[in-house]
Design a protein around this motif. Structure first.
Motif, PDB file in Angstrom:
ATOM      1  N   PRO A   2      -0.134  -1.600 -12.306  1.00 28.35           N
ATOM      2  CA  PRO A   2       0.337  -2.399 -11.167  1.00 28.35           C
ATOM      3  C   PRO A   2       1.826  -2.205 -10.870  1.00 28.35           C
ATOM      4  CG  PRO A   2      -1.119  -3.704 -12.539  1.00 28.35           C
ATOM      5  CD  PRO A   2      -0.872  -2.419 -13.288  1.00 28.35           C
ATOM      6  N   ASN A   3       2.184  -2.556  -9.639  1.00 27.56           N
ATOM      7  CA  ASN A   3       3.522  -2.247  -9.108  1.00 27.56           C
ATOM      8  C   ASN A   3       4.674  -2.812  -9.939  1.00 27.56           C
ATOM      9  OD1 ASN A   3       1.771  -1.469  -7.135  1.00 27.56           O
ATOM     10  ND2 ASN A   3       2.422  -2.946  -5.597  1.00 27.56           N
ATOM     11  N   ASN A   4       4.462  -3.972 -10.576  1.00 28.82           N
ATOM     12  CA  ASN A   4       5.587  -4.629 -11.270  1.00 28.82           C
ATOM     13  C   ASN A   4       6.056  -3.869 -12.500  1.00 28.82           C
ATOM     14  OD1 ASN A   4       3.107  -5.322 -12.492  1.00 28.82           O
ATOM     15  ND2 ASN A   4       4.024  -7.067 -13.512  1.00 28.82           N
ATOM     16  N   VAL A   5       5.270  -2.917 -12.992  1.00 30.87           N
ATOM     17  CA  VAL A   5       5.737  -2.181 -14.179  1.00 30.87           C
ATOM     18  C   VAL A   5       6.135  -0.738 -13.860  1.00 30.87           C
ATOM     19  CG1 VAL A   5       4.632  -3.593 -15.956  1.00 30.87           C
ATOM     20  CG2 VAL A   5       3.319  -1.766 -14.864  1.00 30.87           C
ATOM     21  N   HIS A   6       6.009  -0.329 -12.589  1.00 36.09           N
ATOM     22  CA  HIS A   6       6.354   1.057 -12.237  1.00 36.09           C
ATOM     23  C   HIS A   6       7.794   1.410 -12.661  1.00 36.09           C
ATOM     24  CE1 HIS A   6       3.197   1.612  -8.757  1.00 36.09           C
ATOM     25  NE2 HIS A   6       2.642   1.256  -9.901  1.00 36.09           N
ATOM     26  N   ALA A   7       8.727   0.519 -12.317  1.00 34.28           N
ATOM     27  CA  ALA A   7      10.140   0.852 -12.527  1.00 34.28           C
ATOM     28  C   ALA A   7      10.450   1.037 -14.014  1.00 34.28           C
ATOM     29  CB  ALA A   7      11.031  -0.223 -11.927  1.00 34.28           C
ATOM     30  N   GLU A   8      10.015   0.071 -14.821  1.00 34.32           N
ATOM     31  CA  GLU A   8      10.347   0.136 -16.249  1.00 34.32           C
ATOM     32  C   GLU A   8       9.767   1.405 -16.884  1.00 34.32           C
ATOM     33  OE1 GLU A   8       8.952  -3.219 -18.496  1.00 34.32           O
ATOM     34  OE2 GLU A   8      10.103  -2.618 -20.277  1.00 34.32           O
ATOM     35  N   ILE A   9       8.520   1.700 -16.546  1.00 35.68           N
ATOM     36  CA  ILE A   9       7.886   2.881 -17.149  1.00 35.68           C
ATOM     37  C   ILE A   9       8.570   4.155 -16.654  1.00 35.68           C
ATOM     38  CG2 ILE A   9       5.735   4.197 -17.407  1.00 35.68           C
ATOM     39  CD1 ILE A   9       4.184   1.571 -16.920  1.00 35.68           C
ATOM     40  N   ALA A  10       8.800   4.220 -15.333  1.00 34.33           N
ATOM     41  CA  ALA A  10       9.359   5.457 -14.768  1.00 34.33           C
ATOM     42  C   ALA A  10      10.764   5.724 -15.313  1.00 34.33           C
ATOM     43  CB  ALA A  10       9.385   5.365 -13.249  1.00 34.33           C
ATOM     44  N   ALA A  57       7.619   1.013  -5.717  1.00 34.34           N
ATOM     45  CA  ALA A  57       8.146  -0.193  -6.371  1.00 34.34           C
ATOM     46  C   ALA A  57       7.856  -1.412  -5.507  1.00 34.34           C
ATOM     47  CB  ALA A  57       9.653  -0.027  -6.576  1.00 34.34           C
ATOM     48  N   ARG A  58       8.419  -2.549  -5.903  1.00 33.61           N
ATOM     49  CA  ARG A  58       8.200  -3.789  -5.137  1.00 33.61           C
ATOM     50  C   ARG A  58       9.237  -3.953  -4.030  1.00 33.61           C
ATOM     51  NH1 ARG A  58       7.895  -7.725 -10.215  1.00 33.61           N
ATOM     52  NH2 ARG A  58       9.529  -6.258 -10.853  1.00 33.61           N
ATOM     53  N   GLY A  59       9.965  -2.908  -3.755  1.00 35.49           N
ATOM     54  CA  GLY A  59      10.980  -2.968  -2.703  1.00 35.49           C
ATOM     55  C   GLY A  59      12.038  -1.917  -3.001  1.00 35.49           C
ATOM     56  N   ALA A  60      12.957  -1.703  -2.040  1.00 35.93           N
ATOM     57  CA  ALA A  60      13.938  -0.617  -2.180  1.00 35.93           C
ATOM     58  C   ALA A  60      14.913  -0.867  -3.330  1.00 35.93           C
ATOM     59  CB  ALA A  60      14.697  -0.455  -0.875  1.00 35.93           C
ATOM     60  N   GLU A  61      15.241  -2.142  -3.539  1.00 37.18           N
ATOM     61  CA  GLU A  61      16.196  -2.440  -4.601  1.00 37.18           C
ATOM     62  C   GLU A  61      15.661  -1.982  -5.961  1.00 37.18           C
ATOM     63  OE1 GLU A  61      17.747  -6.363  -4.018  1.00 37.18           O
ATOM     64  OE2 GLU A  61      18.428  -6.415  -6.124  1.00 37.18           O
ATOM     65  N   GLU A  62      14.362  -2.115  -6.137  1.00 39.82           N
ATOM     66  CA  GLU A  62      13.759  -1.694  -7.405  1.00 39.82           C
ATOM     67  C   GLU A  62      13.529  -0.178  -7.427  1.00 39.82           C
ATOM     68  OE1 GLU A  62      10.647  -4.049 -10.052  1.00 39.82           O
ATOM     69  OE2 GLU A  62       9.673  -3.123  -8.328  1.00 39.82           O
ATOM     70  N   ALA A  63      13.291   0.405  -6.248  1.00 42.68           N
ATOM     71  CA  ALA A  63      13.003   1.845  -6.190  1.00 42.68           C
ATOM     72  C   ALA A  63      14.242   2.699  -6.438  1.00 42.68           C
ATOM     73  CB  ALA A  63      12.405   2.193  -4.825  1.00 42.68           C
ATOM     74  N   LYS A  64      15.396   2.206  -6.012  1.00 37.86           N
ATOM     75  CA  LYS A  64      16.624   3.020  -6.081  1.00 37.86           C
ATOM     76  C   LYS A  64      16.955   3.453  -7.513  1.00 37.86           C
ATOM     77  CE  LYS A  64      20.312   4.906  -4.247  1.00 37.86           C
ATOM     78  NZ  LYS A  64      21.119   5.262  -5.386  1.00 37.86           N
ATOM     79  N   PRO A  65      16.982   2.536  -8.501  1.00 36.29           N
ATOM     80  CA  PRO A  65      17.269   2.991  -9.875  1.00 36.29           C
ATOM     81  C   PRO A  65      16.221   3.964 -10.409  1.00 36.29           C
ATOM     82  CG  PRO A  65      17.165   0.574  -9.770  1.00 36.29           C
ATOM     83  CD  PRO A  65      16.882   1.069  -8.395  1.00 36.29           C
ATOM     84  N   LEU A  69      12.258   1.284   1.891  1.00 35.03           N
ATOM     85  CA  LEU A  69      13.240   0.767   2.858  1.00 35.03           C
ATOM     86  C   LEU A  69      12.534   0.310   4.135  1.00 35.03           C
ATOM     87  CD1 LEU A  69      16.010   3.460   2.304  1.00 35.03           C
ATOM     88  CD2 LEU A  69      16.288   1.010   1.878  1.00 35.03           C
ATOM     89  N   VAL A  70      11.497   1.065   4.537  1.00 34.45           N
ATOM     90  CA  VAL A  70      10.737   0.658   5.727  1.00 34.45           C
ATOM     91  C   VAL A  70       9.924  -0.598   5.418  1.00 34.45           C
ATOM     92  CG1 VAL A  70       8.999   1.326   7.435  1.00 34.45           C
ATOM     93  CG2 VAL A  70      10.629   3.034   6.590  1.00 34.45           C
ATOM     94  N   ALA A  71       9.306  -0.644   4.233  1.00 32.92           N
ATOM     95  CA  ALA A  71       8.527  -1.834   3.852  1.00 32.92           C
ATOM     96  C   ALA A  71       9.427  -3.079   3.870  1.00 32.92           C
ATOM     97  CB  ALA A  71       7.895  -1.636   2.480  1.00 32.92           C
ATOM     98  N   ASP A  72      10.628  -2.944   3.327  1.00 31.85           N
ATOM     99  CA  ASP A  72      11.581  -4.078   3.343  1.00 31.85           C
ATOM    100  C   ASP A  72      11.879  -4.504   4.778  1.00 31.85           C
ATOM    101  OD1 ASP A  72      11.741  -3.913   0.607  1.00 31.85           O
ATOM    102  OD2 ASP A  72      13.847  -3.278   0.539  1.00 31.85           O
ATOM    103  N   ALA A  73      12.059  -3.521   5.651  1.00 35.17           N
ATOM    104  CA  ALA A  73      12.375  -3.844   7.054  1.00 35.17           C
ATOM    105  C   ALA A  73      11.186  -4.552   7.710  1.00 35.17           C
ATOM    106  CB  ALA A  73      12.736  -2.564   7.814  1.00 35.17           C
ATOM    107  N   LEU A  74       9.973  -4.131   7.373  1.00 37.72           N
ATOM    108  CA  LEU A  74       8.779  -4.785   7.937  1.00 37.72           C
ATOM    109  C   LEU A  74       8.705  -6.240   7.477  1.00 37.72           C
ATOM    110  CD1 LEU A  74       6.180  -1.881   7.484  1.00 37.72           C
ATOM    111  CD2 LEU A  74       6.971  -2.811   9.676  1.00 37.72           C
ATOM    112  N   ILE A  75       8.971  -6.455   6.193  1.00 37.30           N
ATOM    113  CA  ILE A  75       8.931  -7.827   5.664  1.00 37.30           C
ATOM    114  C   ILE A  75       9.986  -8.683   6.374  1.00 37.30           C
ATOM    115  CG2 ILE A  75       9.316  -9.252   3.598  1.00 37.30           C
ATOM    116  CD1 ILE A  75       8.179  -6.818   1.964  1.00 37.30           C
TER     117      ILE A  75
END
Ligand code: SOE
Length: 393
Positions: A83-91, A108-116, A370-376
């Motif tokens: 699930p999406n909430n663990v993508h960042a830590e594992i990656a 990720a769950r948004g751009a802030e999490e995707a950037k790192p 970034l687009v998903a964040d803008a849609l939200i």
């Protein structure tokens, strides 16, 4: 000699099944294979689930400890199907350990999490991919070829929809896909990002969006166990209900950086629609139409077609089209979901073998976030919203 690369797959559910099949089948389709994926370790949340996945998906080993697995010297590729909430830590941990990474969408769950995540893979110099598989449908790749060759001229309008109905039943379970803390968003992240990826692939970067993002079903029955049950497969009218805190649908207008306009719709509440990904693209010299439920076919109309044969005609994808060299020898024998995953696997292993980043990679996944964040944001404010520039965060 063709290299063998050991894969650790994190997550043995629906996506794990699709990826495991692709590892087994890729060399059967694309031979000589760029590298041979070896199903080394599968990880799931409990030992029982992991052992089950090992036996079913043909891995050598099972584990419930992804942290221990992904740093192992004998692991070359980490595949994130969790699930999406663990993508960042594992990656991030896999990148630090020098592993090549394929991550299920959304990144990720948004751009802030995707950037790192993007920073980590770039720093580590590993190969990375986001599993937006639908652009690997041969008919979609053919649409891109036509657009690149200028066959429909300048793109004026992109209409993309992704419609499903598995969450239309209000008594369907509260899977993690309805929980913001795990999924990040609802239809936007889960299936809207597929359309965003297709729009980016076929037309170019999205600059600005408007959005309506209703939540129709405000509470759902709490799901037994942590597994992901789609639809009413685990319908429980007797169990306690808990809030849904994500969007059920997004309807959006788009403005692209290159001046094209468009629209995007994504919902999992459209009774009668199953995996209805449709694209209609109008250009100055012609139009293209695609519907994933008829995924062997691309409908095309070129302005300079003879006047007495005006209208859409059907091109059946086959050996002369993208990826045709590895797929089936006769057009319309049938492309399935599995083939899109097999092609994805081929492109990923080819990228590793050539040392060249594939697309969509984590940079593309971050762009989608970034687009998903803008849609939200547009859904919340009711305002046209600019997509934030890539490095602004
Ligand atoms: C559920 O909506 C889902 O499994 C998505 O998460 C996948 O990305 C899509 O391809 C099929 O439907």
């Amino acid at each position: 000699m063709t290299k063998t690369l050991n894969v650790a797959m994190i997550g043995g559910g629906f996506m794990g099944k699709a990826h495991a099949m692709a590892y087994a089948a890729m060399p059967m389709f694309f031979w000589p294979a760029p590298a041979i994926p070896h199903r080394k370790v599968v990880v799931d949340v409990t030992d029982d689930l992991a052992h089950d996945a090992r036996a079913r998906f043909g891995f050598d080993e099972a584990s419930s400890d992804w942290r221990a697995v992904i740093v192992r010297d004998d692991i070359h590729v980490v595949d994130i199907c969790a699930p999406n909430n663990v993508h960042a830590e594992i990656a991030i941990m896999a990148a630090k350990a020098g592993k090549h990474i394929i991550c299920e969408k959304p990144l990720a769950r948004g751009a802030e999490e995707a950037k790192p995540m993007l920073d980590a893979v770039q720093k580590a110099g590993v190969i990375h991919m986001v599993a937006f598989n639908y652009r690997r449908t041969p008919a979609v790749a053919l649409a891109r070829k036509y657009i690149e060759e200028g066959r429909i001229g300048n793109v004026l309008n992109f209409r993309g929809t992704y419609l499903q109905d598995w969450s239309a039943d209000p008594d369907g379970p509260l899977s993690w896909r309805f929980q913001k803390k795990i999924a990040g968003s609802g239809a936007i992240g889960d299936i809207g990002t597929h359309v965003v990826d297709l729009a980016h692939y076929l037309v170019g970067p999205i600059a600005e969006v408007s959005a309506l993002t209703p939540t129709y079903v405000k509470t759902r029955p709490v799901q037994a166990g942590g597994v992901d049950k789609l639809g009413a497969s685990e319908k429980r009218t007797d169990s306690e209900r808990a809030p849904v805190d994500v969007d059920d649908e997004v309807v959006s207008m788009l403005r692209f950086e290159n001046g094209a306009i468009g629209s995007l719709e994504a919902t999992r509440n459209a009774w009668g629609r199953n995996n209805f990904i449709s694209l209609e693209i109008h250009g100055t010299e012609g139009s293209i139409l695609f519907n994933y439920e008829r995924r062997d076919e691309l409908q095309v109309m070129f302005r300079n077609d003879p006047g007495d044969a005006r209208g859409f005609r059907t091109v059946y994808t086959g050996p002369t089209h993208p990826y045709g060299e590895g797929l089936w020898p006769i057009p319309a024998l049938g492309i399935g979901y599995s083939e899109t995953k097999i092609i994805e696997c081929y492109d990923f292993f080819k990228a590793i073998a050539n040392g060249k980043q594939p697309s969509p990679n984590f940079a593309d996944g971050y762009a989608c976030e970034l687009v998903a964040d803008a849609l939200i944001e547009a859904g919340e404010t009711g305002q046209w919203t600019k997509v934030k520039p890539q490095m602004a965060r």
